[in-house]
Design a protein around this motif. Structure first.
Motif, PDB file in Angstrom:
ATOM      1  N   GLN A 123      53.327 -69.146  64.188  1.00 42.89           N
ATOM      2  CA  GLN A 123      54.479 -69.609  63.403  1.00 42.89           C
ATOM      3  C   GLN A 123      54.794 -68.640  62.265  1.00 42.89           C
ATOM      4  O   GLN A 123      55.972 -68.328  62.008  1.00 42.89           O
ATOM      5  CB  GLN A 123      54.195 -71.014  62.855  1.00 42.89           C
ATOM      6  N   GLN A 124      53.757 -68.152  61.590  1.00 45.33           N
ATOM      7  CA  GLN A 124      53.988 -67.224  60.470  1.00 45.33           C
ATOM      8  C   GLN A 124      54.593 -65.915  60.964  1.00 45.33           C
ATOM      9  O   GLN A 124      55.440 -65.320  60.298  1.00 45.33           O
ATOM     10  CB  GLN A 124      52.666 -66.990  59.719  1.00 45.33           C
ATOM     11  N   GLU A 125      54.173 -65.508  62.147  1.00 45.24           N
ATOM     12  CA  GLU A 125      54.740 -64.299  62.767  1.00 45.24           C
ATOM     13  C   GLU A 125      56.233 -64.503  63.021  1.00 45.24           C
ATOM     14  O   GLU A 125      57.054 -63.622  62.747  1.00 45.24           O
ATOM     15  CB  GLU A 125      53.991 -64.030  64.092  1.00 45.24           C
ATOM     16  N   MET A 126      56.585 -65.705  63.529  1.00 44.70           N
ATOM     17  CA  MET A 126      57.992 -66.008  63.819  1.00 44.70           C
ATOM     18  C   MET A 126      58.845 -65.994  62.550  1.00 44.70           C
ATOM     19  O   MET A 126      60.035 -65.726  62.584  1.00 44.70           O
ATOM     20  CB  MET A 126      58.112 -67.395  64.477  1.00 44.70           C
ATOM     21  N   GLY A 127      58.229 -66.331  61.399  1.00 40.87           N
ATOM     22  CA  GLY A 127      58.999 -66.448  60.160  1.00 40.87           C
ATOM     23  C   GLY A 127      59.047 -65.200  59.320  1.00 40.87           C
ATOM     24  O   GLY A 127      59.648 -65.194  58.236  1.00 40.87           O
ATOM     25  N   ARG A 128      58.456 -64.127  59.820  1.00 40.17           N
ATOM     26  CA  ARG A 128      58.356 -62.903  59.021  1.00 40.17           C
ATOM     27  C   ARG A 128      59.717 -62.363  58.555  1.00 40.17           C
ATOM     28  O   ARG A 128      59.853 -61.833  57.477  1.00 40.17           O
ATOM     29  CB  ARG A 128      57.611 -61.830  59.826  1.00 40.17           C
ATOM     30  N   GLN A 129      60.714 -62.504  59.427  1.00 34.00           N
ATOM     31  CA  GLN A 129      62.050 -61.966  59.083  1.00 34.00           C
ATOM     32  C   GLN A 129      62.914 -62.946  58.288  1.00 34.00           C
ATOM     33  O   GLN A 129      64.059 -62.652  57.974  1.00 34.00           O
ATOM     34  CB  GLN A 129      62.818 -61.601  60.375  1.00 34.00           C
ATOM     35  N   LYS A 130      62.386 -64.133  58.014  1.00 34.97           N
ATOM     36  CA  LYS A 130      63.144 -65.214  57.355  1.00 34.97           C
ATOM     37  C   LYS A 130      64.328 -65.643  58.256  1.00 34.97           C
ATOM     38  O   LYS A 130      64.383 -65.289  59.418  1.00 34.97           O
ATOM     39  CB  LYS A 130      63.597 -64.807  55.962  1.00 34.97           C
ATOM     40  N   GLY A 131      65.264 -66.401  57.669  1.00 36.79           N
ATOM     41  CA  GLY A 131      66.391 -66.885  58.473  1.00 36.79           C
ATOM     42  C   GLY A 131      65.950 -67.845  59.561  1.00 36.79           C
ATOM     43  O   GLY A 131      66.489 -67.845  60.655  1.00 36.79           O
ATOM     44  N   ILE A 132      64.934 -68.690  59.233  1.00 38.82           N
ATOM     45  CA  ILE A 132      64.481 -69.664  60.230  1.00 38.82           C
ATOM     46  C   ILE A 132      64.418 -71.070  59.630  1.00 38.82           C
ATOM     47  O   ILE A 132      64.243 -71.245  58.425  1.00 38.82           O
ATOM     48  CB  ILE A 132      63.102 -69.319  60.842  1.00 38.82           C
ATOM     49  N   VAL A 133      64.563 -72.047  60.529  1.00 37.33           N
ATOM     50  CA  VAL A 133      64.338 -73.451  60.186  1.00 37.33           C
ATOM     51  C   VAL A 133      63.156 -73.889  61.040  1.00 37.33           C
ATOM     52  O   VAL A 133      63.196 -73.753  62.266  1.00 37.33           O
ATOM     53  CB  VAL A 133      65.567 -74.333  60.524  1.00 37.33           C
ATOM     54  N   MET A 134      62.104 -74.375  60.403  1.00 34.91           N
ATOM     55  CA  MET A 134      60.918 -74.782  61.147  1.00 34.91           C
ATOM     56  C   MET A 134      60.578 -76.218  60.770  1.00 34.91           C
ATOM     57  O   MET A 134      60.609 -76.567  59.594  1.00 34.91           O
ATOM     58  CB  MET A 134      59.751 -73.846  60.794  1.00 34.91           C
ATOM     59  N   ASP A 135      60.287 -77.037  61.776  1.00 37.51           N
ATOM     60  CA  ASP A 135      59.892 -78.405  61.433  1.00 37.51           C
ATOM     61  C   ASP A 135      58.516 -78.721  61.995  1.00 37.51           C
ATOM     62  O   ASP A 135      58.090 -78.137  62.978  1.00 37.51           O
ATOM     63  CB  ASP A 135      60.942 -79.421  61.910  1.00 37.51           C
ATOM     64  N   GLY A 136      57.825 -79.633  61.320  1.00 34.45           N
ATOM     65  CA  GLY A 136      56.486 -79.998  61.751  1.00 34.45           C
ATOM     66  C   GLY A 136      55.843 -80.956  60.772  1.00 34.45           C
ATOM     67  O   GLY A 136      56.506 -81.804  60.184  1.00 34.45           O
TER      68      GLY A 136
END
Length: 234
Positions: A123-136
């Motif tokens: 998940q942290q890898e996916m968010g590296r570039q920012k511009g994301i919405v993550m839910d959990g």
């Protein structure tokens, strides 16, 4: 001036409609959406298929730990729904991970430290570039403690069970409301009491009780929070 991209973390209890809210917001603002719950559900499906649950419902953790390197969860954008679908080792599993069998086992899988470590790293890898919405359950507390916007969603267990009931009914299943309500309450307890990254509201999260809100009202409220957070981070 272009808006600076931010990370939006949406946490909360099961069946609060977090995923729907997060997906809609991501589409509206052109961000990438990541459904972390689907990641734990996909690992759960793998465990169910491979006999990694003991007769008493506990997990065969040594066998699961040995298999973790062979479990790859990915998402592919679905053009017809406008949303990402979950894949397990390249196989489409979006529908399979949403049934009651996976729902009633996922909290046990999600409580295992080595599973969380593996998923959080992805998940942290996916968010590296920012511009994301993550839910959990632990996005604002563990995965992205520095997220610019954190929302914590809640609703009464009865309201959430009814939503889940309607969703399953709509898919042609024949659910029993009492079973779903029991599952919702059990998951709340397990998610809030697990040792690693328990479900809790981050100190700087904005709480949203959506028990009596319509989807358009939620959308409007979320957009307002997003615009405010963008202003503050620019």
């Amino acid at each position: 001036m272009d808006k600076k991209k931010i990370i939006i973390a949406i946490d909360g209890f099961s069946s609060c409609g977090k995923s729907t809210m997060a997906k809609d917001l991501a589409r509206e603002i052109g961000y990438i959406y990541v459904d972390t719950g689907a990641m734990y559900r996909t690992v759960t499906l793998y465990a169910l298929r491979n006999g990694l649950f003991n007769a008493d419902g506990s997990v065969d953790t040594p066998a699961l730990e040995a298999a973790m390197s062979a479990i790859h969860v990915t998402f592919k954008f679905n053009g017809s729904t406008g949303r990402p679908d979950a894949y397990l080792n390249g196989e489409y599993v979006e529908d399979k991970i949403r049934g009651m069998e996976v729902s009633s086992h996922v909290s046990r899988i999600a409580a295992i430290p080595f599973v969380r470590t593996a998923m959080v790293a992805q998940q942290q890898e996916m968010g590296r570039q920012k511009g994301i919405v993550m839910d959990g359950r632990d996005i604002g507390t563990t995965v992205f403690p520095n997220a610019e916007l954190k929302i914590f969603v809640t609703a009464s267990p009865e309201v959430r069970a009814q939503r889940r009931f309607d969703e399953l009914k709509g898919k042609g299943d024949n659910p029993v409301f009492e079973d779903i309500l029991k599952n919702v309450k059990e998951r709340d307890y397990m998610d809030s009491h697990r040792e690693v990254s328990p479900l809790r509201k981050a100190d700087d999260a904005i709480e949203l009780d959506n028990s009596n809100m319509t989807i358009p009202e939620q959308k409007q409220w979320l957009l307002e929070q997003y615009n405010k957070a963008c202003k503050e981070s620019n």
